[in-house]
Write a protein that holds these residues in place. Structure first.
Motif: not given
Length: 189
Positions: A71-78, A161-167
């Protein structure tokens, strides 16, 4: 004449890119207030992701620990933060050593940690995400749900693809350039 064509091509290219993506995040029912700035929406969505991440629990405790760093990685890339992505990649690399079948995740995370180029990090993130999604599906969920998101334009139109905890779509492959490009392909419960 050439100068005119160059200046006319940029808006057309932007329109084509947005049309190709279809602004799927908005079509999928994300709430947008036309009076609020995009930055305000992104900030609210990112805060929601961090809160929701805590409510998601995978059945495999070791994989669950790695998920928090994912989740931390995904947010950093965003956000386009290469330094933060390297930190998260390092934590994933360390945590993946304890995960059964985590070798591919560890290798992809090592590539993220080894570079400060955000585009190279995003390419390695794709491999990491594909492997992580497989492990999450295999492990299952104790609590919450995760969404398998897909952006058809990522990685030079190969898709990612990626995983998210939010729609709501927050695209780690393009960040601010095309934040809502993508769609939810699957829900893991």
């Amino acid at each position: 004449m050439k100068q005119f064509l160059k200046s006319a091509a940029a808006p057309v290219l932007t329109i084509v890119l947005l049309a190709a993506c279809g602004n799927a995040g908005e079509k999928k029912g994300s709430s947008t207030d036309s009076t609020a700035s995009p930055a305000a929406h992104n900030h609210e969505a990112m805060q929601g992701s961090e809160v929701t991440a805590a409510s998601v629990q995978l059945k495999d405790d070791k994989l669950n620990a790695v998920y928090q760093h994912y989740v931390h990685l995904t947010q950093a890339l965003i956000k386009g933060e290469a330094k933060e992505a390297r930190l998260a990649g390092n934590a994933i690399e360390t945590g993946a050593t304890a995960v059964k079948g985590g070798e591919a995740i560890k290798a992809a995370a090592a590539k993220i940690t080894a570079t400060s180029d955000i585009e190279e990090q995003r390419a390695a993130y794709s491999t990491l995400s594909n492997e992580f999604i497989l492990l999450v599906k295999k492990a299952g969920m104790n609590n919450g749900e995760l969404y398998v998101d897909f952006c058809p334009m990522a990685l030079n139109d190969k898709g990612g693809y990626w995983l998210s905890n939010n729609k709501a779509i927050q695209n780690p492959y393009f960040g601010e350039k095309m934040m809502t490009c993508g769609e939810v392909k699957e829900t893991i419960q």
